[in-house]
Design an enzyme around this catalytic site. Sequence first.
Site, mmCIF file in Angstrom:
data_model
loop_
_atom_site.group_PDB
_atom_site.id
_atom_site.type_symbol
_atom_site.label_atom_id
_atom_site.label_comp_id
_atom_site.label_asym_id
_atom_site.label_seq_id
_atom_site.Cartn_x
_atom_site.Cartn_y
_atom_site.Cartn_z
ATOM 1 N N SER A 52 0.646 -1.193 -0.111
ATOM 2 C CA SER A 52 -0.087 0.088 0.016
ATOM 3 C C SER A 52 0.752 1.312 0.076
ATOM 4 O O SER A 52 2.099 1.256 0.484
ATOM 5 C CB SER A 52 -0.866 0.003 1.218
ATOM 6 O OG SER A 52 -1.917 -1.170 1.368
HETATM 7 N N1 SAH Z 1 0.462 -5.585 4.108
HETATM 8 C C1 SAH Z 1 1.095 -5.934 2.978
HETATM 9 C C2 SAH Z 1 0.052 -5.880 1.737
HETATM 10 C C3 SAH Z 1 -0.235 -6.866 0.946
HETATM 11 S S1 SAH Z 1 -1.434 -6.911 -0.470
HETATM 12 C C4 SAH Z 1 2.277 -4.967 2.730
HETATM 13 O O1 SAH Z 1 2.664 -4.254 3.692
HETATM 14 O O2 SAH Z 1 2.993 -5.456 1.888
HETATM 15 C C5 SAH Z 1 -2.401 -8.046 0.342
HETATM 16 C C6 SAH Z 1 -1.706 -9.366 0.517
HETATM 17 O O3 SAH Z 1 -2.882 -10.207 1.179
HETATM 18 C C7 SAH Z 1 -1.314 -10.238 -0.534
HETATM 19 O O4 SAH Z 1 0.229 -10.547 -0.346
HETATM 20 C C8 SAH Z 1 -2.013 -11.460 -0.839
HETATM 21 O O5 SAH Z 1 -1.494 -12.499 -1.160
HETATM 22 C C9 SAH Z 1 -2.656 -11.597 0.908
HETATM 23 N N2 SAH Z 1 -3.890 -12.519 1.025
HETATM 24 C C10 SAH Z 1 -4.884 -12.579 0.171
HETATM 25 N N3 SAH Z 1 -5.970 -13.136 0.536
HETATM 26 C C11 SAH Z 1 -5.156 -13.758 1.890
HETATM 27 C C12 SAH Z 1 -5.751 -14.693 2.797
HETATM 28 N N4 SAH Z 1 -7.004 -15.214 2.709
HETATM 29 N N5 SAH Z 1 -5.084 -15.008 3.695
HETATM 30 C C13 SAH Z 1 -3.850 -14.409 3.848
HETATM 31 N N6 SAH Z 1 -3.290 -13.631 3.212
HETATM 32 C C14 SAH Z 1 -4.094 -13.219 1.849
#
Ligand code: SAH
Length: 204
Positions: A52
Amino acid sequence: MVNEQLLSRDIVDARTLAAMSEVPRHCFVDDAMRAKAYGDHPLPIGAGQTISQPYIVAYMTQALLLQGDEKVLEIGTGSGYQAAVLSRLCRKVYTVERVNSLLAGARKVFDQLRYYNIRSKLDDGTLGWPDHGPYDAIIVTAGGPEIPEPLIAQLADPGRLIMPIGDRQVQELKLLIKKEGQTEIISLAGVRFVDLVGEYGWRG
Ligand code: SAH
């Protein structure tokens, strides 16, 4: 980044601002993206996912009102950046990711930076992480159709949960506040997140 993107907007919590200054965001992106790491925008982190925009990370963090002694659960580790920021502001962070390559990358950076109060696992985070609950705060960094029931159950009372809710294109950040046995949900800002994929999220 802190002056132009956070202080100039509505990030006022001193601890959040300090954590955003301290955590080296460039460590969480690929070498090719390093020059852009502190820009006012999200960035690709591989596997079709994004880290983000700094402002959104700070905004969601600030909304949790962390004081320092909390146990926090994050769903969607991704690059690990959000978990790293949280780790400076609470006692322990538990973070769950469903994509193995991303989790492996994040773990490497946590070790490199010696952020030892972060525990992570590969799983469907819509189920939470029941073993270590209840959590004083829960943050979901991917968008879903509704707040997963298991996460509400694993939230402490009092506790705060923040998550983008909407369709697969646009969402609204919702803040759920649990207090004295009651829950209240407040709508914050319009946002765009990648999909939360899992049993209590989007399918596939
Ligand atoms: N907080 C992260 C942003 C990641 S984007 C950062 O600081 O970089 C969102 C993430 O959620 C992705 O990596 C995706 O693979 C993960 N995601 C999506 N569905 C998920 C689930 N059910 N359980 C765990 N992770 C999930």
